[in-house]
Design a protein around this motif. Structure first.
Motif, PDB file in Angstrom:
ATOM      1  N   VAL A 217       0.772  -1.868  -0.023  1.00 49.63           N
ATOM      2  CA  VAL A 217       0.080  -0.131   0.555  1.00 49.63           C
ATOM      3  C   VAL A 217       0.883   1.549   0.130  1.00 49.63           C
ATOM      4  O   VAL A 217       0.982   2.405  -0.824  1.00 49.63           O
ATOM      5  N   VAL A 218       1.618   1.365   0.622  1.00 52.21           N
ATOM      6  CA  VAL A 218       2.803   2.282   0.717  1.00 52.21           C
ATOM      7  C   VAL A 218       3.786   2.440  -0.650  1.00 52.21           C
ATOM      8  O   VAL A 218       3.452   4.162  -0.407  1.00 52.21           O
ATOM      9  N   GLN A 219       4.174   1.276  -1.186  1.00 46.43           N
ATOM     10  CA  GLN A 219       5.011   0.771  -1.785  1.00 46.43           C
ATOM     11  C   GLN A 219       3.343   1.870  -3.406  1.00 46.43           C
ATOM     12  O   GLN A 219       4.312   2.661  -4.335  1.00 46.43           O
ATOM     13  N   LEU A 220       3.073   1.904  -3.730  1.00 41.58           N
ATOM     14  CA  LEU A 220       1.412   2.106  -4.268  1.00 41.58           C
ATOM     15  C   LEU A 220       0.591   3.466  -4.280  1.00 41.58           C
ATOM     16  O   LEU A 220       1.571   4.550  -4.766  1.00 41.58           O
ATOM     17  N   ILE A 221       0.833   4.229  -3.125  1.00 43.10           N
ATOM     18  CA  ILE A 221       1.012   5.577  -3.106  1.00 43.10           C
ATOM     19  C   ILE A 221       1.744   6.081  -3.362  1.00 43.10           C
ATOM     20  O   ILE A 221       2.487   7.691  -3.545  1.00 43.10           O
ATOM     21  N   GLU A 222       3.367   5.936  -3.034  1.00 43.66           N
ATOM     22  CA  GLU A 222       4.979   6.876  -3.817  1.00 43.66           C
ATOM     23  C   GLU A 222       4.718   6.287  -5.077  1.00 43.66           C
ATOM     24  O   GLU A 222       5.258   7.252  -4.701  1.00 43.66           O
ATOM     25  N   SER A 227       3.584   9.873 -10.066  1.00 43.70           N
ATOM     26  CA  SER A 227       3.344  10.308 -11.377  1.00 43.70           C
ATOM     27  C   SER A 227       3.904   9.805 -12.182  1.00 43.70           C
ATOM     28  O   SER A 227       4.387  10.558 -13.274  1.00 43.70           O
ATOM     29  N   THR A 228       4.291   8.292 -12.011  1.00 44.00           N
ATOM     30  CA  THR A 228       4.639   7.639 -13.027  1.00 44.00           C
ATOM     31  C   THR A 228       3.937   6.940 -14.073  1.00 44.00           C
ATOM     32  O   THR A 228       3.208   6.138 -12.312  1.00 44.00           O
ATOM     33  N   ASP A 229       4.233   6.280 -15.090  1.00 44.96           N
ATOM     34  CA  ASP A 229       3.434   4.974 -15.723  1.00 44.96           C
ATOM     35  C   ASP A 229       3.786   3.375 -14.688  1.00 44.96           C
ATOM     36  O   ASP A 229       3.547   2.643 -14.831  1.00 44.96           O
ATOM     37  N   LEU A 233       2.475  -1.357 -13.279  1.00 42.82           N
ATOM     38  CA  LEU A 233       3.806  -2.137 -13.886  1.00 42.82           C
ATOM     39  C   LEU A 233       3.707  -2.870 -11.912  1.00 42.82           C
ATOM     40  O   LEU A 233       3.517  -3.984 -11.708  1.00 42.82           O
ATOM     41  N   LEU A 234       3.831  -2.079 -10.883  1.00 43.81           N
ATOM     42  CA  LEU A 234       3.237  -2.474  -9.892  1.00 43.81           C
ATOM     43  C   LEU A 234       2.390  -3.282  -9.176  1.00 43.81           C
ATOM     44  O   LEU A 234       2.008  -3.936  -9.192  1.00 43.81           O
ATOM     45  N   ILE A 327      -7.459   7.996  -9.103  1.00 45.94           N
ATOM     46  CA  ILE A 327      -6.666   8.574  -8.620  1.00 45.94           C
ATOM     47  C   ILE A 327      -4.990   8.898  -9.398  1.00 45.94           C
ATOM     48  O   ILE A 327      -4.704  10.142  -9.442  1.00 45.94           O
ATOM     49  N   GLN A 328      -5.071   9.039 -10.849  1.00 45.89           N
ATOM     50  CA  GLN A 328      -4.054   9.496 -11.175  1.00 45.89           C
ATOM     51  C   GLN A 328      -4.379  11.186 -11.974  1.00 45.89           C
ATOM     52  O   GLN A 328      -3.727  11.332 -12.514  1.00 45.89           O
TER      53      GLN A 328
END
Length: 329
Positions: A217-222, A227-229, A233-234, A327-328
């Motif tokens: 979850v933390v990695q996803l928010i990071e 703001s990258t594509d 991938l994640l 979200i993006q």
């Protein structure tokens, strides 16, 4: 909760209503018990069934030790029928099989009890078949329907049931239970926001899967902050492989929801309500700077909508891709 006395401590109103009915011999032909996970729905259903069948009870309290009580506890009593969702719903065929069972007299008495878990998942056809039972009640038959969302039950069923709305558990009391069970304060705050079930929380505490889920979850928010594509991938390489089962997917969204709720609480200065980032205040400050209050509110609504789509059996990959896109924006 193994006794009515224990149930009365947690759910005093529901416990009093049912025990008074048992004492007066006026048990309803149908109950709709509504409450969040862990509030005691299944415990109340089990206890009521035992009170109806146990021949050794003292007052309203079943003995818990006779063969009848033990078989009801293990869900092996021939006159106590449990119905649970097959997949995402309770289907017409399951209710048809129940109707066939009820054409015959009870194997050990004339009394029968059927307990429907997650009654809000009844398909419309299944709900209409259950309705026939409720419209033509047999005084020796008791229906107990359990749900986390009584408003999802069709009105014609609700109107024929005695509705018992269970009160939410005190989160601070539950946190103390968790801490007393050896769970850290950090995890106790988080688990109490996700469940009211001590067994479930203890299992999460011992499970590496849950710890990894929190990190994801933390990695996803990071990735959202960057703001990258790489966020896609994640999602495909880590998120979806980790959250495989439907309940895991729901837990993932619940954790994401809590993380963004923490950001909102930090924005409005309500730090006592912070749960997910309780021990990571610096990380929380970094994230909240990247999202305005209006943006967070939009994201919270999007996550809630994604949870609803999962319940409607939308493919989880599509759910997460749509949520990521929202979200993006």
């Amino acid at each position: 909760m193994k006794t009515w006395a224990e149930i009365m401590e947690i759910q005093p109103l529901a416990g009093k209503i049912i025990t008074n009915s048992i004492k007066k011999g006026r048990v309803s032909h149908a109950y709709l018990i509504s409450g969040e996970r862990g509030t005691g729905k299944a415990s109340i259903a089990l206890q009521l069934a035992k009170s109806l069948f146990c021949s050794n009870k003292e007052g309203v309290e079943p003995c818990q030790t006779c063969n009848t009580c033990k078989r009801i506890e293990s869900k092996n009593h021939p006159d106590v029928h449990w119905i649970e969702p097959e997949g995402q719903s309770i289907k017409r065929e399951q209710i048809d099989n129940l109707q066939k069972e009820f054409k015959y007299s009870g194997l050990e008495s004339n009394r029968k009890v059927y307990i429907i878990k997650a009654a809000d998942t009844l398909t419309l056809n299944a709900a209409n078949r259950i309705l026939k039972f409720l419209e033509e009640p047999n005084k020796e038959t008791t229906a107990i329907m359990l749900t986390e969302n009584s408003q999802a039950i069709i009105p014609t069923i609700r109107s024929r049931c005695q509705i018992l709305d269970l009160q939410p558990l005190d989160p601070y009391h539950f946190q103390k239970q968790l801490i007393d069970a050896g769970i850290t304060e950090d995890n106790a705050r988080l688990f109490s926001a996700l469940t009211n079930n001590l067994t479930e929380a203890t299992r999460w505490n011992e499970d590496d899967w849950f710890a990894s889920a929190r990190k994801l979850v933390v990695q996803l928010i990071e990735k959202f902050v960057e703001s990258t594509d790489d966020v896609y991938l994640l999602i495909h390489n880590k998120w979806l492989p980790h959250f495989k089962e439907r309940n895991q997917q729901e837990h993932g969204l619940d954790l994401l929801l809590l993380a963004f709720k923490d950001m909102m609480m930090a924005h409005i200065g309500y730090e006592d309500a912070i749960v997910f980032f309780y021990k990571s205040k610096e990380k929380l400050e970094d994230f909240m700077m990247a999202f305005s209050q209006a943006k967070i509110l939009m994201i919270l609504n999007a996550i809630l909508a994604a949870k609803q789509k999962l319940k409607q059996n939308v493919h989880p990959t599509l759910v997460m891709e749509q949520l990521t896109l929202q979200i993006q924006r």
